[in-house]
Design an enzyme around this catalytic site. Structure first.
Site, mmCIF file in Angstrom:
data_model
loop_
_atom_site.group_PDB
_atom_site.id
_atom_site.type_symbol
_atom_site.label_atom_id
_atom_site.label_comp_id
_atom_site.label_asym_id
_atom_site.label_seq_id
_atom_site.Cartn_x
_atom_site.Cartn_y
_atom_site.Cartn_z
ATOM 1 N N GLY A 164 4.038 31.916 -2.258
ATOM 2 C CA GLY A 164 2.377 32.001 -1.815
ATOM 3 C C GLY A 164 1.744 31.397 -1.935
ATOM 4 N N GLY B 144 -15.228 36.155 0.401
ATOM 5 C CA GLY B 144 -14.330 35.607 -0.551
ATOM 6 C C GLY B 144 -12.557 36.021 -0.706
ATOM 7 N N ASP C 42 -10.515 35.227 5.117
ATOM 8 C CA ASP C 42 -10.892 33.310 5.311
ATOM 9 C C ASP C 42 -10.810 32.927 3.684
ATOM 10 O OD1 ASP C 42 -12.163 35.315 3.035
ATOM 11 O OD2 ASP C 42 -14.546 36.251 3.805
ATOM 12 N N HIS D 188 0.942 -0.963 -0.408
ATOM 13 C CA HIS D 188 -0.346 -0.107 0.296
ATOM 14 C C HIS D 188 0.762 1.336 -0.162
ATOM 15 C CE1 HIS D 188 1.081 -0.480 4.414
ATOM 16 N NE2 HIS D 188 0.975 -0.036 4.806
HETATM 17 N N1 TPP Z 1 -3.929 27.600 -4.137
HETATM 18 C C1 TPP Z 1 -2.791 28.270 -3.475
HETATM 19 C C2 TPP Z 1 -2.653 27.106 -2.516
HETATM 20 N N2 TPP Z 1 -2.562 28.747 -2.988
HETATM 21 C C3 TPP Z 1 -2.221 30.121 -4.027
HETATM 22 N N3 TPP Z 1 -1.961 31.651 -3.936
HETATM 23 C C4 TPP Z 1 -4.092 30.179 -4.702
HETATM 24 C C5 TPP Z 1 -4.637 29.146 -4.867
HETATM 25 C C6 TPP Z 1 -4.212 31.828 -5.409
HETATM 26 N N4 TPP Z 1 -4.508 32.732 -4.516
HETATM 27 C C7 TPP Z 1 -3.842 33.614 -4.186
HETATM 28 S S1 TPP Z 1 -5.226 34.362 -3.075
HETATM 29 C C8 TPP Z 1 -6.163 33.418 -2.418
HETATM 30 C C9 TPP Z 1 -6.181 32.531 -3.821
HETATM 31 C C10 TPP Z 1 -6.940 31.564 -3.740
HETATM 32 C C11 TPP Z 1 -7.489 33.731 -2.084
HETATM 33 C C12 TPP Z 1 -6.861 35.110 -0.850
HETATM 34 O O1 TPP Z 1 -8.027 35.036 -0.523
HETATM 35 P P1 TPP Z 1 -8.380 34.992 1.010
HETATM 36 O O2 TPP Z 1 -7.183 34.312 2.083
HETATM 37 O O3 TPP Z 1 -9.929 35.313 1.530
HETATM 38 O O4 TPP Z 1 -8.219 36.471 2.108
HETATM 39 P P2 TPP Z 1 -8.562 38.058 1.126
HETATM 40 O O5 TPP Z 1 -7.486 38.777 -0.403
HETATM 41 O O6 TPP Z 1 -9.773 37.780 0.651
HETATM 42 O O7 TPP Z 1 -8.245 39.244 2.496
#
Ligand code: TPP
Length: 548
Positions: free
Chosen positions: A404, A460, A431, A113
């Site tokens: 990032g 979001g 969030d 496995h």
């Molecule tokens: N998946 C991963 C693992 N890392 C990423 N950087 C992304 C997708 C693309 N991405 C960068 S910032 C973000 C995404 C999806 C959204 C962040 O949203 P949130 O934490 O709510 O922060 P806000 O800008 O709303 O304060």
């Protein structure tokens, strides 16, 4: 008790300064975990998924100097790869140990496995090669060479290493040999001479030199050497968001954060008008420079990075960062005469009953910070707003702006707080990011630690909305009842939760947090969907343009 390979590995980690190991159990590491839990100098911090464990080990390493994690073969180790790659990119030494099937099973190429069912056992180790600076397959015979070798390499290069530990090998007896493994660093004297000569010549002609400090200063703990250089030559310094904490923001030679075109006018003019930019331990990435929008001439920059010197005419590889800095400190004869303005943050603001905006949130948050804090800021509005704050003395700012990967800081917080329980740890996160690694919260509650977590609920992925797809469904997530999370994860009264919509409520929450330092605090902060810190509005335009 029989002294085993497993004991030796733990002793070597402990000698390097690791006292907590993160990870998730699996049958290929269980007996090694017994050795860890029985070891007087090592504590096991069990996590509920491997990605979170890898982020925790990274966070722990950023505060402690080095970290470690143990996961199981295939399913476990592959789930850590995002975190290990991040540690590689941002130069954080993490020892990633995989408990693997026995050598007997491997030699017989059995279909066990957690394999791909092809009888191969090296697929996963190979995957670690590009994201670690050294790898070791441990045997009873090589353990005493290979384990110290890779741990020392992690420390020397400030990058992760991978250890493949067949579980039968972990239990094999070992007689500790009486010899030390020490890596030999090459002699860089000629290269150092050339470097010093080049920097001296360029400084002699420079009218307005400036230092750009970056993340390698944090990784290599080169703060003192850099500060000495700045002080003795009287050269002002800026720092990148990828590297915030590299230069003390309370120092008179500090002039501000540099982010290319998005920098404060005064800082931008100084750096872009400089005729000699000394890039020390910095990488001019897209996000750190707002889409490469630096206004100085690249020919006017000298790069002094770990194992890279580049004065635009000649590039040399090999010199360690600290050796370069020490040579500059000892051999450069220069005193800058150009005047500069020390960084002065904006004045204090008073909280009103108005709803919170991103800009005021970070201004007020800045007033909450105090010396010694560890501040984590998640990719998203939290990082961009967070890096504009003025850091108090001896504080540490942690983000992951090069790799990032969202969710990183919540996982990392477990490690940063466990690395030093006496420091106040403050997490700023959104969030969307919380939803990636939220189970870390449960581990923090179990470990009874007391970080302060500010979760922005702006419905979001605001940072993505700023770049593209303001109303797009893909930037929407299910809105959770964030402030109820601690209870869901098993907290009774160990966590105080707060709900904040106005400036005054935020400031009131600060007072309550200060009055109850023996509790974890979770603060849900409501903010408008399309509100963002001013700098992020500009950076997102640069990101959108880059993808066209
Ligand atoms: N998946 C991963 C693992 N890392 C990423 N950087 C992304 C997708 C693309 N991405 C960068 S910032 C973000 C995404 C999806 C959204 C962040 O949203 P949130 O934490 O709510 O922060 P806000 O800008 O709303 O304060």
């Amino acid at each position: 008790m029989t002294y085993t390979v497993g004991h030796f590995l733990i002793d070597e980690l402990s000698k390097a300064g690791v006292d907590k190991t993160f990870g998730v159990p699996g049958d290929f590491n269980l007996t090694f975990l017994d050795t860890i839990t029985e070891h007087p100098d090592m504590e096991w911090i069990g996590n509920t998924n491997e990605l979170n464990a890898s982020y925790a080990a990274d966070g722990y390493a950023r505060v402690n100097g080095i970290g470690a994690l143990v996961t199981t073969f295939g399913v476990g180790e592959l789930s850590t790869m995002n975190g290990i790659a991040g540690a590689y990119a941002e130069r954080v030494p993490v020892v990633a140990i995989t408990g693997a099937p026995t050598t007997n099973v491997e030699n017989q190429k059995k279909y066990v496995h957690h394999t791909l069912g092809e009888g191969r056992y090296d697929d996963f180790r190979k995957m670690f090669k590009p994201i670690t600076c050294a790898q070791a397959y441990i045997t009873q015979v090589n353990a005493q060479e290979e384990i110290p070798r890779v741990i020392q390499l992690a420390m020397r290069e400030k990058r992760p290493v991978h250890i493949h530990l067949p579980i039968d090998v972990a239990a094999m007896p070992l007689t500790p040999a009486n010899h030390q493994v020490s890596l030999i660093e090459a002699d860089h004297s000629d290269a150092l001479d050339k470097m010093v000569q080049s920097v001296q010549e360029r400084l002699n002609q420079a009218k307005q030199p400036v230092i750009i400090a970056g993340h390698e200063i944090n990784s290599f703990r080169a703060h003192e050497a850099l500060q000495t250089f700045s002080e003795e030559k009287h050269i002002p310094a800026v720092q990148l968001s990828l590297g915030k904490s590299a230069f003390a923001e309370t120092h008179e030679n500090y002039i501000g954060m540099y982010a290319g075109a998005v920098s404060e006018e005064r800082v931008k003019n100084y750096v872009d008008g400089s005729d000699l930019v000394l890039n020390i331990g910095a990488k001019l990435t897209d996000s750190a420079t707002s889409g490469f929008s630096y206004g100085f001439n690249e020919a006017d920059m000298i790069v002094i990075n770990h194992r890279l010197f580049d004065d635009h005419e000649n590039a040399m590889e090999g010199i360690p960062l600290l050796e370069s800095l020490n040579a500059l400190n000892q051999q450069i004869d220069f005193r800058n005469e150009a005047s500069f303005e020390t960084y002065r943050p904006a004045g204090r603001i008073e909280a009103s009953d108005k709803e919170l905006t991103q800009n005021n949130y970070f201004n007020l948050m800045n007033q909450f910070l105090r010396p010694g804090d560890v501040i984590l800021a998640e990719q998203g509005t939290s990082f961009f707003g967070g890096y504009t704050m003025k850091l108090p003395a001896n504080s540490q700012f942690i983000g992951q702006p090069l790799w990032g990967s969202i969710g990183y800081t919540l996982g990392a917080l477990l490690g940063t707080q466990l690395a030093d329980k006496n420091r106040r740890n403050i997490l700023l996160i959104g969030d969307g990011s919380v939803q990636l690694t939220v189970q870390s919260l449960s581990t923090m509650i179990r470990e009874n630690i007391k970080p302060i977590i500010f979760c922005i609920n702006n419905d979001g992925y605001t940072v993505e909305r700023m770049i593209h797809g303001e109303d797009a469904s893909y930037n929407t997530i299910k809105m959770w009842h964030y402030r109820d999370l601690p209870r869901v994860f098993g907290a009774e009264d160990e966590v105080v939760t707060h709900f904040v919509e106005t400036e005054q409520q935020l400031v009131d929450a600060f007072s309550q947090i200060t009055n109850q330092p023996d509790k974890m605090h979770f603060i849900e902060v409501m903010m408008r969907v399309l509100d963002a810190p001013d700098n992020l509005k500009e950076v997102s335009k640069a990101f959108a343009a880059q993808n066209e």
